[in-house]
Design a protein around this motif. Sequence first.
Motif, PDB file in Angstrom:
ATOM      1  N   SER A   1      50.053   3.958  -8.558  1.00 51.81           N
ATOM      2  CA  SER A   1      49.318   4.268  -7.416  1.00 51.81           C
ATOM      3  C   SER A   1      48.358   5.466  -7.498  1.00 51.81           C
ATOM      4  O   SER A   1      48.671   6.467  -8.213  1.00 51.81           O
ATOM      5  N   LEU A   2      47.155   5.195  -6.894  1.00 57.51           N
ATOM      6  CA  LEU A   2      46.101   6.102  -6.680  1.00 57.51           C
ATOM      7  C   LEU A   2      46.321   7.295  -6.156  1.00 57.51           C
ATOM      8  O   LEU A   2      46.398   8.494  -6.203  1.00 57.51           O
ATOM      9  N   LEU A   3      47.062   6.867  -4.870  1.00 57.53           N
ATOM     10  CA  LEU A   3      47.631   7.952  -3.771  1.00 57.53           C
ATOM     11  C   LEU A   3      48.956   7.645  -3.313  1.00 57.53           C
ATOM     12  O   LEU A   3      49.336   6.320  -3.246  1.00 57.53           O
ATOM     13  N   THR A   4      49.703   8.501  -3.034  1.00 62.30           N
ATOM     14  CA  THR A   4      50.770   8.164  -1.968  1.00 62.30           C
ATOM     15  C   THR A   4      50.667   8.730  -0.909  1.00 62.30           C
ATOM     16  O   THR A   4      49.651   9.683  -0.556  1.00 62.30           O
ATOM     17  N   GLU A   5      51.465   8.723   0.237  1.00 62.45           N
ATOM     18  CA  GLU A   5      51.452   8.951   1.453  1.00 62.45           C
ATOM     19  C   GLU A   5      51.242  10.840   1.631  1.00 62.45           C
ATOM     20  O   GLU A   5      50.303  11.412   2.292  1.00 62.45           O
ATOM     21  N   ALA A   6      51.956  11.337   0.678  1.00 63.03           N
ATOM     22  CA  ALA A   6      52.143  12.740   0.254  1.00 63.03           C
ATOM     23  C   ALA A   6      50.830  13.240  -0.029  1.00 63.03           C
ATOM     24  O   ALA A   6      50.532  14.443   0.392  1.00 63.03           O
ATOM     25  N   ASP A   7      49.914  12.562  -0.515  1.00 67.79           N
ATOM     26  CA  ASP A   7      48.637  13.078  -0.989  1.00 67.79           C
ATOM     27  C   ASP A   7      47.642  13.019   0.278  1.00 67.79           C
ATOM     28  O   ASP A   7      46.562  13.760   0.078  1.00 67.79           O
ATOM     29  N   LEU A   8      47.686  12.297   1.319  1.00 71.42           N
ATOM     30  CA  LEU A   8      47.069  12.280   2.658  1.00 71.42           C
ATOM     31  C   LEU A   8      47.004  13.554   3.354  1.00 71.42           C
ATOM     32  O   LEU A   8      48.051  14.319   3.337  1.00 71.42           O
ATOM     33  N   PRO A   9      46.051  13.847   3.954  1.00 70.03           N
ATOM     34  CA  PRO A   9      45.948  15.094   5.001  1.00 70.03           C
ATOM     35  C   PRO A   9      46.939  14.949   6.066  1.00 70.03           C
ATOM     36  O   PRO A   9      47.133  13.870   6.316  1.00 70.03           O
ATOM     37  N   PRO A  10      47.521  16.089   6.394  1.00 67.62           N
ATOM     38  CA  PRO A  10      48.520  15.860   7.721  1.00 67.62           C
ATOM     39  C   PRO A  10      47.457  15.228   8.753  1.00 67.62           C
ATOM     40  O   PRO A  10      46.276  15.541   9.214  1.00 67.62           O
ATOM     41  N   SER A  11      48.236  14.408   9.689  1.00 61.27           N
ATOM     42  CA  SER A  11      47.586  13.761  10.607  1.00 61.27           C
ATOM     43  C   SER A  11      47.414  14.851  11.954  1.00 61.27           C
ATOM     44  O   SER A  11      48.100  16.019  11.898  1.00 61.27           O
ATOM     45  N   ARG A  12      46.238  14.599  12.775  1.00 60.46           N
ATOM     46  CA  ARG A  12      45.975  15.452  13.592  1.00 60.46           C
ATOM     47  C   ARG A  12      47.129  15.277  15.098  1.00 60.46           C
ATOM     48  O   ARG A  12      48.055  14.615  14.922  1.00 60.46           O
ATOM     49  N   LYS A  13      47.079  16.545  15.894  1.00 61.26           N
ATOM     50  CA  LYS A  13      47.711  16.428  16.840  1.00 61.26           C
ATOM     51  C   LYS A  13      48.417  15.241  17.470  1.00 61.26           C
ATOM     52  O   LYS A  13      47.299  14.433  17.761  1.00 61.26           O
ATOM     53  N   ARG A  14      49.444  15.011  17.777  1.00 64.63           N
ATOM     54  CA  ARG A  14      50.074  13.552  18.228  1.00 64.63           C
ATOM     55  C   ARG A  14      49.024  13.358  19.651  1.00 64.63           C
ATOM     56  O   ARG A  14      48.871  12.361  20.017  1.00 64.63           O
ATOM     57  N   SER A  15      48.726  14.598  20.344  1.00 61.65           N
ATOM     58  CA  SER A  15      48.395  14.142  21.640  1.00 61.65           C
ATOM     59  C   SER A  15      46.927  13.757  21.667  1.00 61.65           C
ATOM     60  O   SER A  15      46.481  12.736  22.432  1.00 61.65           O
ATOM     61  N   HIS A  16      46.201  14.229  20.564  1.00 59.50           N
ATOM     62  CA  HIS A  16      44.820  13.658  20.209  1.00 59.50           C
ATOM     63  C   HIS A  16      44.999  12.132  20.026  1.00 59.50           C
ATOM     64  O   HIS A  16      44.227  11.055  20.596  1.00 59.50           O
ATOM     65  N   HIS A  17      45.886  11.652  18.972  1.00 59.42           N
ATOM     66  CA  HIS A  17      46.003  10.287  18.796  1.00 59.42           C
ATOM     67  C   HIS A  17      46.427   9.594  19.872  1.00 59.42           C
ATOM     68  O   HIS A  17      46.094   8.330  19.985  1.00 59.42           O
TER      69      HIS A  17
END
Length: 153
Positions: free
Chosen positions: A113-129
């Motif tokens: 794999s090129l990326l794993t989920e751990a490589d992704l930046p943390p998601s923004r605050k839940r309230s924003h999503h």
Amino acid sequence: MAELVPTDAQLLAGIELGGVPLVVALSAATGLPAVFLRRQPKGYGSRRQIEGAAHVGRRTVLVDDVVRSGGQLLKMARTLRIAGAQVTDALCILERPLGGRMLLAEHRVTLHSLLTEADLPPSRKRSHHHRLLAPEPHRRTHGCLVHTNDYRP
């Protein structure tokens, strides 16, 4: 992603839909021929599930965009193996930690794999999503759906 292709690979196989543009780009970058895999055989015309270069006896690398449980890649590996291809490796852009790597390994397919989920930046605050995904307030007026903030009687 071309650097993930094993050096002894002879053919690339893109899985419908996400793997097809990836395998086209990888084929151009590596010079390897490609095939395209449908989830089901085509219902008209050629009625094929595998389209493209000759695959019998070739060391084939599966390509898809995201791997989750690995079930789809395993199904496609079986399809290619039954058709005579040698499948020992699979590539993806993103691997989600839902057991795909283990399932594939149990069936002699190594996942790269090129990326794993751990490589992704943390998601923004839940309230924003939540605010982005929350349904807008609407109501029907004269048979039309209108946004309640824009409605003027």
